[in-house]
Scaffold this active site. Structure first.
Site, short mmCIF file in Angstrom:
data_model
loop_
_atom_site.label_atom_id
_atom_site.label_comp_id
_atom_site.label_asym_id
_atom_site.label_seq_id
_atom_site.Cartn_x
_atom_site.Cartn_y
_atom_site.Cartn_z
N TYR A 245 7.92 -13.32 9.09
CA TYR A 245 6.24 -13.29 8.53
C TYR A 245 5.31 -13.36 9.79
O TYR A 245 4.10 -13.38 9.91
CB TYR A 245 5.62 -13.07 8.08
CG TYR A 245 6.43 -12.63 6.52
CD1 TYR A 245 7.56 -12.13 5.83
CD2 TYR A 245 5.22 -10.75 6.51
CE1 TYR A 245 8.03 -11.83 5.06
CE2 TYR A 245 6.09 -10.39 5.21
CZ TYR A 245 7.55 -10.36 4.95
OH TYR A 245 7.47 -9.19 3.71
N ASN A 279 10.47 -4.11 7.97
CA ASN A 279 9.70 -3.83 9.22
C ASN A 279 8.80 -4.88 10.13
O ASN A 279 8.46 -4.74 10.80
CB ASN A 279 7.88 -3.38 8.21
CG ASN A 279 7.92 -3.69 7.00
OD1 ASN A 279 8.79 -4.00 6.78
ND2 ASN A 279 6.51 -4.09 7.42
N HIS A 364 15.92 -2.46 2.86
CA HIS A 364 14.62 -2.75 2.79
C HIS A 364 13.49 -2.30 2.64
O HIS A 364 13.08 -2.61 1.40
CB HIS A 364 14.09 -3.62 4.52
CG HIS A 364 13.05 -4.56 4.58
ND1 HIS A 364 12.58 -5.08 3.57
CD2 HIS A 364 11.64 -3.71 4.86
CE1 HIS A 364 11.43 -5.81 3.60
NE2 HIS A 364 10.72 -5.23 4.04
N HIS A 374 3.60 0.42 -1.31
CA HIS A 374 4.65 1.17 -0.05
C HIS A 374 5.25 1.90 -1.16
O HIS A 374 6.58 2.72 -1.49
CB HIS A 374 5.95 0.30 0.04
CG HIS A 374 5.26 -1.16 0.92
ND1 HIS A 374 4.71 -0.94 2.57
CD2 HIS A 374 5.39 -2.56 0.83
CE1 HIS A 374 4.55 -2.38 2.25
NE2 HIS A 374 4.39 -3.04 1.93
N HIS A 401 10.85 -5.24 0.58
CA HIS A 401 9.70 -4.42 1.05
C HIS A 401 8.43 -4.71 0.16
O HIS A 401 7.25 -5.41 0.91
CB HIS A 401 10.15 -3.26 1.37
CG HIS A 401 8.93 -2.51 2.10
ND1 HIS A 401 8.29 -3.37 3.24
CD2 HIS A 401 8.95 -1.09 2.08
CE1 HIS A 401 7.53 -2.13 4.59
NE2 HIS A 401 7.38 -0.95 3.58
N VAL A 402 8.45 -4.40 -1.07
CA VAL A 402 7.71 -4.90 -2.16
C VAL A 402 7.54 -5.88 -2.64
O VAL A 402 8.61 -6.24 -3.48
CB VAL A 402 7.55 -3.55 -3.28
CG1 VAL A 402 6.81 -3.58 -4.27
CG2 VAL A 402 7.90 -2.05 -2.83
N HIS A 403 6.47 -7.03 -2.16
CA HIS A 403 6.46 -7.80 -3.05
C HIS A 403 6.98 -8.12 -4.37
O HIS A 403 5.59 -8.84 -5.35
CB HIS A 403 5.27 -8.81 -2.14
CG HIS A 403 5.29 -9.27 -0.86
ND1 HIS A 403 4.73 -8.75 0.17
CD2 HIS A 403 6.81 -7.85 -0.01
CE1 HIS A 403 5.03 -8.25 1.55
NE2 HIS A 403 6.15 -7.75 1.27
FE LIG Z 1 8.53 -5.25 4.19
#
Ligand SMILES: [Fe+2]
Ligand SMILES: *[C@@H]1O[C@H](CO)[C@@H](O)[C@H](O)[C@H]1NC(C)=O
Ligand SMILES: *[C@@H]1O[C@H](CO)[C@@H](O)[C@H](O)[C@H]1NC(C)=O
Ligand SMILES: *[C@@H]1O[C@H](CO)[C@@H](O)[C@H](O)[C@H]1NC(C)=O
Ligand SMILES: *[C@@H]1O[C@H](CO)[C@@H](O)[C@H](O)[C@H]1NC(C)=O
Ligand SMILES: *[C@@H]1O[C@H](CO)[C@@H](O)[C@H](O)[C@H]1NC(C)=O
Ligand SMILES: *[C@@H]1O[C@H](CO)[C@@H](O)[C@H](O)[C@H]1NC(C)=O
Length: 512
Positions: A245, A279, A364, A374, A401-403
């Site tokens: 990140y 991403n 991902h 997302h 991807h989805v936290h």
């Molecule tokens: Fe992501």
């Protein structure tokens, strides 16, 4: 009996999953009368609206139908957790400490270096001068030391200049063997070790860990600690994308790639982390003059893509013990005729389930995701590849991807042909289970906004940070568990016995 049926409705924690179906059937019987209560589905209906006596008939009918109809889990965990902001660990945090000594190797990490597990790629960074790219390695009880030569590279990103990044591939290792290795030869030397996987084959137990979207917050550190302290010991980590990140910082501050590398060294230097591009690896920033996607990621993290005839590091496959693992890139072209499409098409016929019973796919962006984050971003890849996943009986697809955490039922949605209207996911025993494990704990925080009502394909979802374990026992059985960070290290907040789709394709208990 009617009491338990009316109090659970499948959305209470620790309920029997199928009951909502019976309830649905029953509710058809006196729909008009109890419709409001039905909508207020979490409410204890017995107290608020006692069922009329004819309902007993419907209950009996419902229970009878329950036994013959497929049924979905449909569970949103009501685990209550403190919603705290995620905070990055400061630059002077202990986990970011630079190892002592002139030009000491840092950010040491390993990944699989060939197609079958007899190779390892060792990577590290030296800060002051290039130094040596050599790795010296030896078997645990051998005095004979081997050498492998690697290469060094650097890159710039806006006004950042990287350290000296070394990658060295070791080939021809023996299976199931502990090796020690040293880097920094000639200056400050640091020693680590790893254990090679057992020979590729069907009935070998092997334990994979799963982490996604890790970042470098205090929560990230908790996730990694829980993974390390889990009594079920992961032997290899499957990382489903979004590493450092760094791109959340001004100018994509690439120093945060370095801190992340130092943070994960305590695990990644000792067991391979299998990389998926997310991403946050794209780092495409024309406003900074950075127009080559994946620049920091490709310089720092290598994958053995050539060994599986791939032409780019973002999609590739490996065999490891009893598993065949296909890694896909949500952020590289995947439409028909593209390199990734053609590669994947050629890949499935190479999978021999007699040799590697377990077929696992990593990507991902999830194909099935019922969070309001997302939402439907995986839809185009689902349209392209889902038929192949079902035809080839993929056991499980892990994404990030989805936290948050989510596990699907075995469903497919491949019947639709633009005009036939068949666009709803249906139960399908040949379909993979889809698991979102993007809950590593990064600075962007939890995804806690879910689509309502919970779609039937979604078996379990919860917005908590954690990791998972996929524990393969033999060719028919694997045990999956999800571990949230608030619990003790051994607690399984969600779990499922996986039955192999090729060798034992029957319905899994608990996945109703
Ligand atoms: Fe992501
Ligand atoms: C190395 O040591 C292990 C036990 O520590 C033993 O099982 C193995 O046979 C030894 N290998 C060799 C080549 O001596
Ligand atoms: C890069 O630029 C930023 C401002 O955009 C500045 O804060 C930082 O100190 C610069 N870093 C270097 C290494 O020059
Ligand atoms: C990270 O976790 C480890 C325990 O695994 C602990 O020793 C260390 O102090 C933690 N660091 C921070 C900054 O939380
Ligand atoms: C599949 O693997 C098994 C076990 O390794 C082997 O005996 C068989 O020949 C392989 N099948 C093909 C088509 O390669
Ligand atoms: C949750 O997501 C929906 C759809 O994006 C949005 O309309 C709603 O405002 C969000 N709720 C909260 C509490 O953020
Ligand atoms: C496979 O593992 C499962 C779970 O440990 C066990 O119940 C089963 O008997 C094993 N099958 C064989 C053939 O060993």
């Amino acid at each position: 009996m009617n009491v338990s049926i009316f109090t659970c409705f499948g959305i209470r924690e620790a309920t029997v999953h199928c009951l909502h179906k019976a309830f649905f059937i029953i509710s058809l019987g006196f729909a008009t009368r109890n419709f409001e209560a039905y909508l207020a589905c979490g409410v204890n209906m017995v107290k608020s609206a006692p069922p009329p006596s004819p309902s007993l008939l419907f209950i009996a009918a419902g229970v009878a139908l329950l036994l013959v109809l497929p049924c979905y889990g449909w569970k949103t965990s009501l685990y209550v957790r403190k919603l705290e902001k995620t905070v990055d660990m400061p630059l002077n945090a202990d986990v970011f400490e630079v190892p002592p000594g002139y030009n000491a190797p840092q950010q040491v990490h390993i990944t699989q270096g060939d197609h079958v597990g007899k190779g390892v790629i060792v990577s590290w960074v030296t800060p002051n001068e290039p130094g040596s790219s050599q790795v010296i390695y030896w078997k645990g009880n051998s005095t004979w030391k081997n050498k492998a030569e690697g290469k060094v590279t650097t890159y710039t990103y806006f006004n950042y200049t990287s350290g000296y990044i070394h990658h060295c591939t070791i080939h021809g290792l023996e299976y199931d063997t502990k090796y020690y290795y040293e880097v920094g030869i000639g200056l400050t030397v640091r020693q680590f070790w790893f254990v090679t996987p057992p020979e590729v084959g069907p009935d070998i137990p092997y334990t994979f860990g799963l982490i996604g979207d890790l970042g470098q917050t205090y929560d990230s550190n908790r996730t990694l600690t829980h993974y390390e302290k889990n009594p079920k010991k992961g032997q290899t980590l499957l990382f489903v994308g979004d590493l450092s990140y760094a791109d959340d910082y001004p100018d994509h501050d690439n120093n945060r790639w370095d801190t992340w590398g130092r943070f994960i060294e305590r695990s990644a230097a000792f067991q391979p982390w299998i990389w998926t591009a997310g991403n946050h690896e794209i780092d495409f920033a024309p406003e900074l003059g950075e127009t080559k996607p994946f620049k920091p990621f490709t310089h720092r993290y290598r994958t053995p893509f050539k060994a599986s005839d791939s032409t780019a590091p973002f999609w590739y496959s490996i065999k490891r013990g009893p598993a065949y693992i296909i890694v896909l890139s949500s952020y590289s072209p995947y439409a028909i005729y593209t390199p990734q499409y053609l590669w994947l098409q050629a890949e499935f016929p190479k999978v021999n389930r007699t040799e590697t019973p377990w077929l696992i796919v990593l990507m991902h962006s999830p194909l099935y995701n019922s969070y309001n984050y997302h939402y439907m971003e995986g839809e185009t890849m689902r349209v392209m590849y889902e038929t192949w996943f079902v035809q080839n009986k993929v056991d499980v697809i892990f994404a990030g991807h989805v936290h948050a955490y989510e596990r699907s039922e075995r469903v497919s949605n491949i019947a639709y042909d633009i005009v036939n209207g068949l666009c709803t996911p249906v139960s399908n025993p040949s379909a993979p289970v889809y698991i979102t494990i993007g809950d590593g704990g990064n600075i962007e925080g939890l995804a806690n906004n879910m689509t309502e009502p919970q779609p039937k394909y979604s078996a379990f979802r919860e917005a908590s940070f954690g990791h998972a374990i996929f524990d393969i026992k033999n060719r028919t059985h694997a045990h999956f568990s999800w571990h949230r960070n608030q619990d003790g290290y051994a607690v399984e907040a969600d779990s499922l016995w996986f039955y192999n789709r090729y060798w034992h394709p029957v319905e899994e208990p608990g996945s109703i």
